[in-house]
Scaffold this active site. Structure first.
Site, PDB file in Angstrom:
ATOM      1  N   GLU A   4      39.316  49.489  52.691  1.00 19.65           N
ATOM      2  CA  GLU A   4      40.490  49.258  51.847  1.00 19.65           C
ATOM      3  C   GLU A   4      40.784  47.773  51.701  1.00 19.65           C
ATOM      4  O   GLU A   4      41.240  47.328  50.645  1.00 19.65           O
ATOM      5  CB  GLU A   4      41.694  49.993  52.436  1.00 19.65           C
ATOM      6  N   ASP A  30      39.668  50.219  58.445  1.00 20.96           N
ATOM      7  CA  ASP A  30      39.261  48.821  58.534  1.00 20.96           C
ATOM      8  C   ASP A  30      40.458  47.885  58.652  1.00 20.96           C
ATOM      9  O   ASP A  30      41.593  48.236  58.299  1.00 20.96           O
ATOM     10  CB  ASP A  30      38.407  48.425  57.335  1.00 20.96           C
TER      11      ASP A  30
END
Length: 560
Positions: free
Chosen positions: A206, A139
């Site tokens: 994350e 991400d």
């Protein structure tokens, strides 16, 4: 097989006996470059990765991954119910197509759908040879639509201009992700088969705390391998290779600061603005914020902080003229005090004020709200404070600090004060409806997303020596800026460091004592402008990353 890895280092004296003189071999001893025993495999990888065709290929893979806008948002709903998660199906499809040889070799498992765990089984049981775990995340932080016009190249076009690769995720963390996959592909193509199991895991969130993928990945591996069941964990770092005090350092973060969000709510009676109290909820909240900012946390450099180890390395390896004498003097005082000379610890922090938030708990009021109408007395005002906890402190100590600052303000205004551990007398009520408070004038504190500072990973253990030897083997110092500097600064010095932010490693503390955060690049301009406009990665450095990771796998395998 005996290698430089297994040569006993020069004994390190007690801190009160240390002398911070240049080239002192007893302080910050350096591991020799570690050459893999599979020399033919290493050479095959070096030959392949040095070609222009290879460079074009891996750059193309990264630019293609950047073109997938795998943004994670703070308000995402559960996986499976919020369609914004579906972009991670595209990420998985892309890497499978880009690395068919890898996915034909490893076992792929899914942790909560989008957490990807790739396991390359070794020939030796994990009970005998603990696995190597390498982490990255899929991400990226969202790009604000209002800033798109400010980018040199559109954030999701993945443009390579011949020198830089531009785009959201280029550094954080898609370059790292591609490099890990590429390292496996290089090793498989060269005919290597591991004795030690190699695991590569990719989180999906994350950037928003990791609860949806980072934690499930950890749970999967924890169940399989148990406490301290992994040999070494490596994840992204925040500084990489830097030049400080006219010396090049490979900065390996061996710990992370803690994390805490504090919510502050001030409630009071409302009414018409024509008849206001002397201090309404917004004014009292402003007083609280001023009190917080006027009482920052104390900065002290202690021997418990990995940054002390960095300063030790700089004191003995940097050119003598480049390391300030005042810092050297205070460093010696702190070492000799062995945790008992608070004045020396404060003085050293003062000398290094430009690094203040490596030595103190930071606090930043990030959100504030209050009031609904200009002619109405506000009934509620609130603020959120983000804190990054110094390694020496704890969540409870920070909470006590805030209660000590804010409690007297509540008393001053004759308000009820509900601290962090307040338990409402109505909390046991069977009713699910909120009850009206008989005393609306109160100040309430709450802790959100609390995380203690990470354990400090050892720098004397075998896994750190493997990592250090790999760094020495594959990476080089930055170009010298001062040609008149001493000759000793041509070496790349491996040093412990501190990660001021948090990574997915926060979920893996029980899985291994040996957790290291390191990006094998020179990270400049605020981590290559990660999280902001014009994120980039320098292509000449990126194309060498897979060699580092492949060599780490080979060297970890030799340690079986």
């Amino acid at each position: 097989m005996i290698s430089p890895l297994h040569v006993s280092p020069t004994p390190t004296p007690n801190r009160h006996q240390r002398e911070y003189t240049p080239n002192n071999p007893t302080i910050c001893p350096q591991t020799l470059p570690l050459a893999p025993s599979h020399s033919s495999i290493e050479q095959a990888i070096l030959t392949k990765t040095s070609s222009a065709a290879y460079h074009s290929s891996i750059i193309l893979k990264l630019t293609g991954l950047i073109q997938i806008p795998s943004e994670s948002y703070d308000d995402l709903g559960p996986i499976g119910s919020d369609p914004r998660w579906d972009v991670f199906y595209r990420v998985e499809k892309y890497i499978k197509a880009a690395y068919p040889r890898v996915f034909d070799t490893v076992t792929l498992e899914h942790a909560n759908t989008h957490g990807l765990v790739l396991t390359w089984e070794g020939s030796v049981s994990p009970n005998i040879a603990k696995p190597l775990l390498m982490l990255a995340h899929q991400d990226v932080v969202p790009v604000l639509p209002e800033t798109v016009a400010e980018w040199t190249h559109p954030p999701y076009e993945g443009v390579f201009d011949g020198e830089m690769i531009w785009g959201r995720g280029a550094t954080d963390d898609k370059g790292y992700m591609i490099s890990l996959l590429e390292s496996l592909d290089l090793l498989i193509a060269s005919g290597f088969t591991p004795k030690r199991t190699v695991i590569v895991a990719f989180g999906c969130d994350e950037e928003i705390s990791g609860e949806n993928c980072g934690r499930p990945i950890s749970d999967l591996l924890q169940k399989r391998y148990g406490d301290d069941g992994v040999y070494l964990i490596i994840d992204e770092g925040s500084v990489g290779i830097q030049r400080e005090f006219d010396q090049s350092f490979a900065m390996v973060s061996v710990a992370e600061k803690g994390y805490l969000d504090i919510g502050i709510n001030v409630s009071s009676t409302g009414g018409h603005a024509s008849n206001p109290p002397d201090h309404n909820a917004i004014g009292i909240l402003a007083e609280i914020i001023s009190e917080i900012e006027n009482h920052p946390f104390e900065g002290r450099v202690t021997t418990a902080n990995p940054m002390f180890g960095f300063l030790e390395c700089a004191a003995v390896h940097a050119p003598q003229a480049s390391f300030p004498a005042t810092v050297r003097s205070q460093l010696s005082r702190v070492a000799k005090g062995n945790g008992n000379d608070a004045n020396a610890e404060r003085a050293l922090a003062h000398e290094l004020d430009h690094l203040r938030y490596y030595f103190r708990t930071s606090q930043s009021v990030g959100k504030i709200s209050g009031g609904l109408k200009i002619n109405a007395i506000p009934e509620l005002a609130s603020a959120m404070v983000n804190l990054r906890l110094a390694v020496e402190t704890s969540i409870s100590a920070v909470q006590a600090h805030y209660e000590g600052l804010i409690g007297p303000i509540a008393k001053k205004h004759n308000m009820t004060f509900e601290g962090f551990n307040y338990i409402s007398s109505s909390s046991s009520s069977s009713s699910s409806s909120p009850s009206f408070s008989a005393d609306p004038r109160k100040i309430t504190l709450s802790a959100i997303d609390a995380l203690e500072p990470a354990p400090v990973s050892p720098t004397s253990a075998d896994p750190f020596r493997v990592l250090s030897g790999t760094i020495k083997r594959t990476l080089r110092p930055l170009e010298e800026e001062d040609s008149a500097a001493d000759d000793n600064n041509s070496e790349l010095i491996v040093t412990p460091y501190l990660m001021p932010a948090n990574t997915d490693t926060k979920f893996f503390w029980a899985l291994s004592r040996n957790i290291y955060r390191f990006t094998p690049l020179n990270l400049v301009h605020n981590l290559n402008r990660a999280h902001t406009v014009d994120e980039f990665i320098r292509a000449s450095e990126f194309v060498r990353e897979p060699v580092f990771f492949a060599t780490l796998v080979l060297n970890a395998d030799d340690a079986v």
